[in-house]
Enzyme design. Structure first.
Site, mmCIF file in Angstrom:
data_model
loop_
_atom_site.group_PDB
_atom_site.id
_atom_site.type_symbol
_atom_site.label_atom_id
_atom_site.label_comp_id
_atom_site.label_asym_id
_atom_site.label_seq_id
_atom_site.Cartn_x
_atom_site.Cartn_y
_atom_site.Cartn_z
ATOM 1 N N CYS A 107 0.797 -1.230 0.000
ATOM 2 C CA CYS A 107 0.000 0.000 0.000
ATOM 3 C C CYS A 107 0.829 1.279 0.000
ATOM 4 C CB CYS A 107 -0.935 -0.003 1.207
ATOM 5 S SG CYS A 107 -1.905 -1.512 1.363
ATOM 6 N N HIS A 125 -3.716 8.098 5.189
ATOM 7 C CA HIS A 125 -3.777 6.776 4.569
ATOM 8 C C HIS A 125 -5.103 6.105 4.919
ATOM 9 C CE1 HIS A 125 -2.471 2.997 2.874
ATOM 10 N NE2 HIS A 125 -2.640 2.377 4.031
ATOM 11 N N THR A 150 -9.609 0.371 8.727
ATOM 12 C CA THR A 150 -9.359 -0.705 9.681
ATOM 13 C C THR A 150 -9.335 -0.143 11.096
ATOM 14 O OG1 THR A 150 -6.948 -0.476 9.532
ATOM 15 C CG2 THR A 150 -8.004 -2.024 8.007
ATOM 16 N N HIS A 198 -9.705 1.262 -1.418
ATOM 17 C CA HIS A 198 -8.247 1.225 -1.333
ATOM 18 C C HIS A 198 -7.695 0.712 -2.657
ATOM 19 C CE1 HIS A 198 -4.239 0.926 -0.123
ATOM 20 N NE2 HIS A 198 -4.361 0.287 1.038
#
Length: 408
Positions: A165, A303, A307, A337
């Protein structure tokens, strides 16, 4: 080694909101979602998520057939984004191929779609007879960088950093360092990824994927929200064209923004759970590289993937380092994402925010979680000047990256 200012003169994007930076920006301003139900997930046993962010149909034929033969979707996305960035920058073919232009583009892995096709043909009879030679060029980990360099006739240095990521953000930073050090005059950089059930399955297995939103996909990705339940996977590509300030001004190019700081550090404390201290250190080093303090930051593009642990750690780190002053938002509520592409697509969107003095809020953030309320969460569209912006991306394996962007 001599250091030069590094500026951005071109941007290109392929995202779940459509092809081009204009569709990306207009979709974000309008609060549109790129998330929908993905029917092919129904066929995967044991997989819980049913939604994802798909790129709408693209004009792949803008790429000559000869070049497309070795391209999977992730390379096609990157090539189309690169063409848009090159067109905006006004760079000519002679400059691209002259040896002083390089490339730094990565993906999480090679093409998952091509890899699946390879093993479907290979495994039944342990035979390679039905496999075309072009498939190998889609599977290799540096497929996007290799295909772009061949397609665009790039003869300078080619980097293909792959850091999950953090890939897009890291490739931008590495490209900026190459220009700042005088190794290249121009660098194309960013990240790209294609969606596959295995991508969704990876996050489902580690219990980091969202399992909500089947009835209302647009509401599934909820960064910083009390009801967030994980990542919504998607796809796309973001490519930026960087130049030294001297090179850009000499040819009269329009400067869109400047990269003034970069940090890429490893959090070795845990493979999957990010540490607030390590995130804060990454941001702090980027500020130090830019020669500014936390009070100079006017906006943070987080970011924040939705989660539980990741959002909480980033919120704490930003609050500890920057306090509650700068507005903070994540674009994953709109886009999902986009994996390796996320750092680049979101950097492009951040630059557009700087240009328009407009902060895009975090979509689906209705009730900020207590642990995320330490932030100045952007809940609504704001008109606000941004001189310095901080862009974060963090990856499995502890690869943390931060960029400092300065308005042109």
């Amino acid at each position: 080694m001599h250091l030069q200012r590094v500026v951005i003169t071109g941007m290109g994007a392929i995202s779940p909101l459509g092809s081009g930076v204009k569709k990306l920006w207009n979709g974000l301003v309008a609060g549109r979602s790129g998330i929908s139900r993905m029917e092919e997930l129904d066929a995967v046993k044991g997989l819980r998520p049913r939604i994802a962010g798909r790129v709408p149909e693209v004009n792949a034929k803008a790429i000559p057939r000869k070049a497309r033969r070795t391209m999977s979707n992730l390379s096609i996305f990157a090539a189309l984004a690169a063409l848009e960035a090159i067109e905006q920058s006004g760079i000519d073919e002679a400059t691209l191929s002259g040896g002083r232009t390089g490339l730094s583009v990565g993906s999480t892995t090679g093409s998952s779609q091509a890899l699946e096709q390879f093993f479907k043909l290979y495994l039944p009879e342990n035979s390679l007879e039905a496999i075309k030679s072009t498939e190998f060029f889609k599977i290799m980990n540096h497929s996007a960088a290799a295909n772009l360099s061949q397609f665009l006739n790039i003869s300078g240095r080619v980097i293909a950093a792959s850091a999950a990521c953090s890939t897009g953000c890291q490739n931008i930073g590495l490209a900026a360092e190459a220009v700042a050090a005088g190794k290249q005059d121009v660098m194309l950089c960013g990240g790209t990824d294609e969606l596959h059930p295995l991508t969704v399955g990876t996050f489902d297995i580690i219990e980091a994927a969202s399992t909500s939103g089947e009835d209302d996909p647009a509401t599934a990705s909820r960064p910083f929200d009390a009801e967030r339940d994980g990542i919504v996977c998607s796809e796309g590509a973001g490519i930026l064209l960087l130049e030294s300030y001297e090179h850009a001004t000499a040819r009269g190019a329009e400067i869109l923004a400047e990269i003034s700081g970069f940090s890429s550090l490893c959090d070795s404390s845990n493979m999957a759970s990010p540490s607030a201290d390590a995130i804060a250190l990454s941001m702090s080093e980027a500020l130090k590289d830019a020669g500014i303090s936390g009070t100079d930051i006017d906006y943070v593009n987080a970011h924040a993937t939705g989660t539980l642990q990741g959002d909480a750690s980033e919120a704490q780190a930003v609050a500890d380092l920057l306090g509650g002053k700068p507005p903070v938002s994540s674009l994953k509520g709109h886009l999902g994402h986009t994996m390796a592409a996320s750092g680049a697509i979101e950097t492009i969107a951040t630059i557009r925010m700087m240009q328009e003095s407009t902060i895009i809020p975090t979509a689906n953030l209705r009730n900020p979680a207590e642990e995320c309320s330490v932030l100045n969460n952007a809940l609504h569209l704001q008109k606000r000047p941004i001189t310095y912006a901080l862009k974060n991306n963090f990856a499995l394996g502890g690869i943390n990256t931060s960029l400092v962007l300065r308005r042109a």
